[in-house]
Design a protein around this motif. Structure first.
Motif, PDB file in Angstrom:
ATOM      1  N   ILE A  52      -2.629   7.143   3.540  1.00  0.00           N
ATOM      2  CA  ILE A  52      -2.569   5.867   3.461  1.00  0.00           C
ATOM      3  C   ILE A  52      -1.177   5.326   4.197  1.00  0.00           C
ATOM      4  O   ILE A  52      -1.304   4.533   4.668  1.00  0.00           O
ATOM      5  N   ILE A 106      -8.144   5.951  -4.164  1.00  0.00           N
ATOM      6  CA  ILE A 106      -6.831   6.332  -4.558  1.00  0.00           C
ATOM      7  C   ILE A 106      -6.723   5.608  -6.159  1.00  0.00           C
ATOM      8  O   ILE A 106      -6.224   6.388  -6.863  1.00  0.00           O
ATOM      9  N   LYS A 112      -1.663  12.114  -4.516  1.00  0.00           N
ATOM     10  CA  LYS A 112      -0.492  12.541  -3.736  1.00  0.00           C
ATOM     11  C   LYS A 112      -0.662  12.567  -2.259  1.00  0.00           C
ATOM     12  O   LYS A 112      -0.144  11.888  -1.497  1.00  0.00           O
ATOM     13  N   SER A 159      -3.625  -5.145  -2.085  1.00  0.00           N
ATOM     14  CA  SER A 159      -3.536  -4.456  -1.029  1.00  0.00           C
ATOM     15  C   SER A 159      -4.120  -5.182   0.433  1.00  0.00           C
ATOM     16  O   SER A 159      -5.039  -5.940   0.182  1.00  0.00           O
ATOM     17  N   GLN A 168      -2.296   9.286  -1.127  1.00  0.00           N
ATOM     18  CA  GLN A 168      -1.007   8.315  -0.536  1.00  0.00           C
ATOM     19  C   GLN A 168      -0.597   8.610   0.736  1.00  0.00           C
ATOM     20  O   GLN A 168      -0.095   7.911   1.424  1.00  0.00           O
ATOM     21  N   GLU A 169      -0.230   9.995   1.235  1.00  0.00           N
ATOM     22  CA  GLU A 169       0.397  10.207   2.324  1.00  0.00           C
ATOM     23  C   GLU A 169      -0.457   9.589   3.519  1.00  0.00           C
ATOM     24  O   GLU A 169      -0.180   9.363   4.484  1.00  0.00           O
ATOM     25  N   GLN A 176       3.101   2.135  -1.996  1.00  0.00           N
ATOM     26  CA  GLN A 176       3.606   2.202  -3.310  1.00  0.00           C
ATOM     27  C   GLN A 176       2.700   2.102  -4.433  1.00  0.00           C
ATOM     28  O   GLN A 176       2.975   2.185  -5.598  1.00  0.00           O
ATOM     29  N   ILE A 177       1.397   2.323  -3.932  1.00  0.00           N
ATOM     30  CA  ILE A 177       0.346   2.659  -5.168  1.00  0.00           C
ATOM     31  C   ILE A 177       0.604   3.905  -6.034  1.00  0.00           C
ATOM     32  O   ILE A 177       0.620   3.428  -7.245  1.00  0.00           O
ATOM     33  N   LEU A 178       1.136   5.050  -5.482  1.00  0.00           N
ATOM     34  CA  LEU A 178       1.201   5.970  -6.383  1.00  0.00           C
ATOM     35  C   LEU A 178       2.355   5.659  -7.378  1.00  0.00           C
ATOM     36  O   LEU A 178       2.328   5.897  -8.243  1.00  0.00           O
ATOM     37  N   ASP A 227       0.880  -1.199   0.000  1.00  0.00           N
ATOM     38  CA  ASP A 227       0.053   0.044   0.038  1.00  0.00           C
ATOM     39  C   ASP A 227       0.839   1.138  -0.015  1.00  0.00           C
ATOM     40  O   ASP A 227       0.227   2.277  -0.360  1.00  0.00           O
TER      41      ASP A 227
END
Length: 298
Positions: free
Chosen positions: A243, A224, A237, A211, A240-241, A197-199, A195
């Motif tokens: 997450i 996301i 972005k 995930s 992701q932060e 590294q999704i972005l 999770d």
């Protein structure tokens, strides 16, 4: 979304629920998979390392796959993970997964025993050539046998039913090298294996994530993935932060115990840990709740 993709977007690893006696709770397992489907998860990855599958016999893993396939009922694909040390045992498990109606297999590198590059190549290739199912690779460095980009490139060049790759290396250079070696013309489903590294995986050309957080906070991951598909990278972005912070809470305490604790809090029960794995302590519970409340998740 490319219709040729079998796995994409917010796919989920399945966490195996156990009773307090250490027996697989198949009713709860079915409810977990139904919960994932209702919350728009696009596929399930069964018998992964995080699912406590190393605590299960091959027969028990097959029963987990059978349950997942039955409950999914063709609505989403099911990929069965292989956790074996040698080709013949893995092929035996593949035959049983096939009989269950599994949509694909994914191969984890053998644990502990260190394989040469050539040995690892033949481990994956010899298993893949024994099935007509789509085959995925799972790069889990904690096994002690990290799959190099060169092995992955060779496998996709020489084995026709290789379809995708779950990457848990958390290594951007590794992903870039893999993509370069495979090239743009070969079908290749790059799925983030974390999770975290999704972005970044999506920005490189990945198509989704397998995930763990989907098991308790599916909307967080579905949102996301949708945002990335829409090309809204700035919003993604920020997501992701968030997450990363939620994921930090789920790392508190013994292996996987936080997920099972929080599952009970959010109405997505995941059963008990299988002894001798431990549950979270009262002190850890407070830390987990504090972070999740701070992030608006509880």
């Amino acid at each position: 979304m490319n219709q040729n993709l079998l796995f994409h977007g917010a796919a989920s690893e399945v966490i195996t629920p156990f009773t307090s006696e250490g027996v697989i709770d198949f009713e709860l397992l079915g409810e977990e998979i139904e919960y994932l489907i209702k919350n728009q998860v696009t596929g399930v990855f069964v018998n992964g390392l995080a699912s406590e599958a190393l605590m299960l016999s091959t027969d028990q893993r097959v029963e987990v796959v059978k349950t997942a396939v039955r409950v999914a009922g063709g609505r989403i694909p099911v990929v069965g993970n292989l956790l074996e040390y040698c080709v013949d045992l893995a092929v035996d498990c593949v035959r049983q997964y096939e009989a269950c109606g599994c949509d694909a297999i994914i191969i984890t590198p053998p644990l502990i025993y260190k394989y040469t590059e050539d040995g690892l190549y033949h481990f994956f290739a010899d298993i893949a050539r024994e099935t007509k199912l789509p085959v995925y690779l799972y790069n889990a460095p904690e096994t002690g046998n990290k799959i190099s980009p060169e092995i992955i490139g060779r496998l996709f060049a020489e084995v026709d039913n290789m379809r995708g790759y779950k990457d848990s290396t958390q290594d951007i250079i590794h992903q870039q090298t893999v993509l370069r070696l495979i090239g743009k013309d070969r079908h290749f489903e790059l799925m983030a294996g974390s999770d975290a590294q999704i972005l970044t995986t999506s920005m490189l050309g990945g198509v989704g994530v397998f995930s763990l957080l989907t098991c308790i906070f599916p909307k967080l991951i579905v949102d996301i993935c949708t945002t990335i598909e829409e090309g809204d990278w700035e919003t993604a972005k920020d997501m992701q932060e968030k997450i990363l912070r939620v994921r930090q809470a789920m790392k508190i305490g013994p292996f996987m115990a936080a997920y099972k604790y929080v599952g009970g809090l959010v109405g997505a029960p995941l059963g008990k840990m299988k002894a001798p794995l431990s549950e979270v302590s009262e002190m850890d519970k407070k830390k987990i709740v504090e972070i999740l409340k701070e992030q608006g998740m509880l």
